[in-house]
Write a protein that holds these residues in place. Structure first.
Motif, PDB file in Angstrom:
ATOM      1  N   THR A  14       0.812  -1.134  -0.217  1.00  0.00           N
ATOM      2  CA  THR A  14      -0.288   0.030   0.044  1.00  0.00           C
ATOM      3  C   THR A  14       1.095   0.922   0.278  1.00  0.00           C
ATOM      4  OG1 THR A  14      -1.685  -1.549   1.159  1.00  0.00           O
ATOM      5  CG2 THR A  14      -1.606   0.813   0.945  1.00  0.00           C
ATOM      6  N   ASN A  41      -9.485  -4.064  -0.353  1.00  0.00           N
ATOM      7  CA  ASN A  41     -10.345  -3.408   0.458  1.00  0.00           C
ATOM      8  C   ASN A  41      -9.681  -2.642   1.739  1.00  0.00           C
ATOM      9  OD1 ASN A  41     -12.947  -4.550  -0.496  1.00  0.00           O
ATOM     10  ND2 ASN A  41     -13.403  -5.806   1.038  1.00  0.00           N
ATOM     11  N   LYS A  44      -7.551  -0.629  -0.116  1.00  0.00           N
ATOM     12  CA  LYS A  44      -8.891   0.570  -0.428  1.00  0.00           C
ATOM     13  C   LYS A  44      -8.640   1.618   0.307  1.00  0.00           C
ATOM     14  CE  LYS A  44     -11.373  -1.636  -4.286  1.00  0.00           C
ATOM     15  NZ  LYS A  44     -12.061  -2.250  -4.844  1.00  0.00           N
ATOM     16  N   SER A  48      -7.855   5.440   1.047  1.00  0.00           N
ATOM     17  CA  SER A  48      -8.551   6.905   0.602  1.00  0.00           C
ATOM     18  C   SER A  48      -8.828   7.963   0.542  1.00  0.00           C
ATOM     19  CB  SER A  48     -10.073   6.370   1.615  1.00  0.00           C
ATOM     20  OG  SER A  48      -9.181   6.914   3.025  1.00  0.00           O
ATOM     21  N   ILE A  53      -8.680   8.143  -6.668  1.00  0.00           N
ATOM     22  CA  ILE A  53      -8.173   7.008  -6.285  1.00  0.00           C
ATOM     23  C   ILE A  53      -8.656   5.735  -7.233  1.00  0.00           C
ATOM     24  CG2 ILE A  53      -9.836   5.678  -4.188  1.00  0.00           C
ATOM     25  CD1 ILE A  53      -5.890   5.251  -4.432  1.00  0.00           C
ATOM     26  N   GLU A  54      -9.941   5.631  -7.336  1.00  0.00           N
ATOM     27  CA  GLU A  54     -10.624   5.028  -8.644  1.00  0.00           C
ATOM     28  C   GLU A  54     -10.252   5.067  -9.915  1.00  0.00           C
ATOM     29  OE1 GLU A  54     -14.897   4.605  -7.650  1.00  0.00           O
ATOM     30  OE2 GLU A  54     -14.169   3.483  -5.991  1.00  0.00           O
ATOM     31  N   THR A  57      -6.014   3.480 -10.111  1.00  0.00           N
ATOM     32  CA  THR A  57      -5.804   2.588  -9.946  1.00  0.00           C
ATOM     33  C   THR A  57      -6.805   1.425 -10.041  1.00  0.00           C
ATOM     34  OG1 THR A  57      -6.787   2.846  -7.193  1.00  0.00           O
ATOM     35  CG2 THR A  57      -4.625   4.067  -7.714  1.00  0.00           C
ATOM     36  N   SER A 477     -19.517  -0.789  -3.344  1.00  0.00           N
ATOM     37  CA  SER A 477     -18.039  -0.379  -4.237  1.00  0.00           C
ATOM     38  C   SER A 477     -17.635  -0.031  -5.164  1.00  0.00           C
ATOM     39  CB  SER A 477     -17.370  -2.169  -4.191  1.00  0.00           C
ATOM     40  OG  SER A 477     -18.731  -2.934  -5.000  1.00  0.00           O
TER      41      SER A 477
END
Length: 590
Positions: A14, A41, A44, A48, A53-54, A57, A477
């Motif tokens: 991470t 999870n 993520k 946060s 982020i979405e 990655t 999600s």
């Protein structure tokens, strides 16, 4: 990177992603591949703070990534849109049976046996042959043995007839796509500047093949983290050899993390006894590893439950703060080791949850029917689940309806109970609710409250609660505007809608406990023949030892081992049991 349990593998991965995303180059995108949804999870959540982020990655399992690839680029291998995944073993077996019965030669071979049980075993062996070829990334033309190739082709044709793929196809089709359409692999190499892979010891041939096909000959911005001592998925083709191959083929720098930040000295000593490892403890806490010997399984369950309740009431000097059920876990080598303790917990009113397999199972008739019907709504070409529902409802149809309206009309003609009518009404509600499942579940809840049988009513209520939780996790999600029944069911198939931690005491198998940690872990059924399994010899016995290593290393402070001195078989026979040799290994027996 080779890293032992509790050394912060996921955190290191991470932090690498955080550093890459924090660079001045905002075009950097990272592909993070994990072995479990729990690890994904966790990563993520730790990232946060990045608002986009979405967009920057993809963090998920290898199977989730392959699903995304097929959904967006899969037309070249016959996938148009979100793939419909056949996740249940019994469904795959039924598909193979249909394929065999439709082929005169294969049908004759199967029917040579007059015993239905033996025919079932033959189908299972054939299905294993097909699965083995897919895990080795073999297409039909690569199979030289005529019968195996014929089975493989017939099975795949039956899958296509229902517009579904099986779990192994996710990897095989993406590998095929990257090999046959190198521009697509190049697209993903350009999209993701770096690749980070967690739990590298659990890679199997198909997963490693997808990784190498994605990277091609030149892409080397790859980091893999793993621990050979925790390789417990050998039965699924996983092997630590792929860590060695990665080091060799990618010319990777090897880094080792040996300091444990999770467990007490007693737990680490037990882990090192099971699998000698250069671990050093970080916490100056002794902890505890102890043994409970039961007269039989009922006595084992009573003693373990009482010991846990005592810890919850009085706490433990080596555990910070109060001990509560959600900080504890019961682990069995298989789910059967936990049967009697579950009954004991129910009798004592102790809240618990189970995570004994990767896929949820509906225990009630109402939700079992609804699950089949919902799959039909999401995939109207799904012949398999339509025929299963027809069989459950005793619908006799000489001709298969070709459209969804005809199939629903046939089902409604045999929906002779309020529950069956409610399933079809809920299906219509789901179809007209703008992609939301909640109104359909609310309708079924009203029906469930009127079920006469109290046991069936309770099962239905539990199943409805599980469906609501899965839908809620799915919504959280996914980005807004991307919700559909098809993608929801795909997420269910991938195990992405199951909360890894819930309220109460956790009941886990060794494999479902992978990646989790608890203050107190009770490892039950540690009798010779159960843990290790009586069939384990040679290499498989070494895997059993690694299973024990994983089970012990889930504990932060306390491990309680237990076993019953005698066991009762289903036949009623009672036999005496010896303690697991692992108990001597960790010093609990002389």
């Amino acid at each position: 990177m080779v890293a032992g349990p509790g050394s912060g593998k996921t955190r290191v991965l991470t932090e690498r992603i955080r550093r890459l995303l924090s660079s001045e180059d905002k075009s950097v995108k990272v592909l993070g591949l994990t072995f479990t949804n729990k690890a994904a999870n966790e990563m993520k959540e730790r990232l946060s703070e990045f608002p986009d982020i979405e967009k920057r990655t993809f963090i998920g399992t290898m199977h989730s990534f392959c699903t995304e690839v097929l959904a967006n680029r899969g037309k070249a291998v016959g996938i148009d849109g979100t793939p419909h995944i056949l996740e249940r073993y019994e469904d795959r077996k039924q598909i193979l049976f249909q394929a065999v019965m439709a082929d005169p030669e294969l049908r004759e071979l199967l029917m040579e046996s007059e015993d239905s049980r033996e025919r079932g075993q033959i189908l299972e062996r054939w299905l294993e042959v097909i699965r083995d070829h897919k895990m080795k990334l073999h297409l039909a033309e690569a199979i030289s043995e005529d019968l195996q190739r014929k089975l493989y082709e017939a099975y795949n044709e039956a899958l296509r007839a229902s517009n579904v793929i099986d779990y192994d196809d996710l990897l095989l089709l993406v590998y095929q796509l990257f090999q046959e359409k190198p521009k697509i692999a190049d697209f993903y190499r350009r999209q993701y500047s770096y690749i980070c892979v967690d739990e590298g010891q659990d890679l199997n041939e198909s997963q490693y093949g997808v990784l190498t096909a994605l990277c091609g000959d030149d892409f080397r911005n790859v980091m893999v983290v793993g621990d050979p001592k925790q390789a417990i998925f050998v039965w699924n083709g996983a092997s630590p050899q792929y860590l060695d191959r990665f080091c060799s083929e990618f010319k990777a720098q090897r880094i080792e993390l040996n300091e444990n930040y999770r467990s007490s000295k007693a737990v680490i000593d037990a882990c090192q006894a099971l699998n000698p490892y250069p671990l050093t403890e970080h916490f100056p806490i002794r902890g505890e590893v102890s043994l409970v010997e039961g007269i039989d399984e009922a006595d084992e369950a009573k003693q373990v439950a009482s010991r846990l309740q005592q810890l919850w009431e009085t706490g433990h000097p080596d555990v910070e703060g109060p001990l509560t059920p959600d900080r504890c876990a019961l682990i069995g080598r298989t789910r059967y080791a936990l049967n009697r303790i579950e009954q004991e917990l129910q009798e004592r009113g102790i809240q618990y949850y189970k995570s004994l397999s990767s896929q949820p199972e509906d225990e009630s008739m109402l939700m079992g029917d609804f699950s089949l019907a919902l799959r039909l709504l999401a995939n109207p070409a799904n012949r398999l689940h339509f025929e299963l529902l027809c069989r459950r409802w005793k619908a006799r149809n000489s001709a298969m309806p070709t459209d969804i309206a005809g199939k629903l009309e046939l089902l409604r003609s045999v929906a002779l109970t309020p529950e069956r009518l409610a399933v079809l009404d809920a299906l219509e509600i789901a179809r007209t609710s703008s992609g939301s499942l909640l109104p359909a579940l609310e309708h079924l809840t009203e029906v469930a409250e009127k079920i006469n049988d109290p046991r069936e009513r309770e099962f239905t209520s539990q199943d409805l609660d599980a469906w609501r939780k899965q839908w809620d996790l799915y919504l959280r999600s996914r980005r807004g505007g991307e919700h559909s029944l098809a993608t929801f069911l795909t997420n269910v198939a991938l195990g992405a809608t199951q909360a890894p931690r819930q309220e109460g005491l956790a009941l886990l198998t060794v494999h479902s406990a992978k990646g989790l940690e608890f203050e107190v872990v009770c490892i039950m059924g540690m009798a010779d023949g159960t843990f290790p399994d009586y069939r384990a010899k040679g290499q498989s016995l070494q895997e059993e030892r690694r299973n024990a290593f994983v089970a012990f290393s889930r504990a932060r402070r306390i491990v309680i081992c237990s076993y019953p001195r005698q066991k009762t078989a289903r036949s009623g026979d009672v036999w005496q049991q010896k303690p697991s040799p692992f108990l001597r290994t960790v010093g609990l027996l002389p």
